[in-house]
Scaffold this active site. Structure first.
Site: not given
Ligand code: NB4
Ligand code: NI
Length: 185
Positions: A110, A153-154, A157
């Site tokens: 990351c 993954h995004e 966030h």
């Protein structure tokens, strides 16, 4: 232009917050933010520009990583097995997903984490997603493989979740049941 100094690192509270939805039409600032996120990814994958500006290479970046707590991210995987992927997603969501899992055998990294964290990060192998473009057009698409991992993954966030939250604490390399691993690097 986004540089590594603009990328906040773990410990910063924005990375643990739930980001806010955007409303349409987007403000000039929000449109610019989306374009800046995409520009960062393109620059970071360009050998000359990444060297010149000392950028870590990325295939995705989410607004909270530049301390903007907004539901917007960019993905840029131009040569992923003749299935290029490149878009900015606003208010993205997963509408359905496979039961089957996947993970990168080399684990995840990351841009907001300045250390290697070993271990498998279980992800849905296939997802159907919906999001809006910067122009307010709604898109629906199916993603699999690295593209699906990247989107998850995004999206994490935007929800204050870090990739290592998913790693098995007692055994980082524990077998992931019902999974199709992806060998990268
Ligand atoms: C997001 C990814 C970490 C794992 C797998 C990979 C790279 C990131 C983070 C899943 C999502 C950023 C955002 C890469 C990379 C392969 C393609 C094309 C040519 C170099 C590039 C290198 F850079 N992760 N970095 N990490 N993140 N593959 N590639 N290559 O993108 O923190 O939240 O240019
Ligand atoms: Ni990240």
């Amino acid at each position: 232009m986004i540089l590594m100094d603009n990328v906040i690192r773990e410990g910063h509270p924005t990375l643990r917050a739930r980001a806010k939805e955007l409303t349409f039409p987007l403000s000039k600032e929000d449109k610019q933010l989306g374009q800046d996120l995409m520009e960062f990814l393109i620059n970071s994958q360009d050998p000359e520009l990444s060297e010149k500006y000392d950028l870590r290479s990325g295939i995705g970046i989410a607004a909270p990583q530049v301390n903007e707590s907004k539901r917007i991210f960019a993905l840029h995987l131009p040569d992923d097995s003749d299935n290029p992927l490149s878009f900015v997603a606003v208010n993205p969501k997963i509408v359905s997903h496979s039961v089957e899992k996947t993970y990168l055998t080399n684990g995840e990294g990351c841009l907001s984490v300045d250390r290697n964290v070993d271990g498998f990060v279980p992800r849905h192998a296939r997802i159907t997603v919906k999001f809006f473009t910067l122009d307010g057009e709604e898109k629906k698409m199916r993603l699999k493989g690295l593209q699906a991992i990247l989107f998850q993954h995004e999206l994490d966030h935007l929800n204050g979740v870090m990739f290592y939250d998913h790693i098995n604490e007692s055994n980082p390399f524990a077998e992931v049941p019902n999974s199709q691993p992806i060998v990268n690097n």
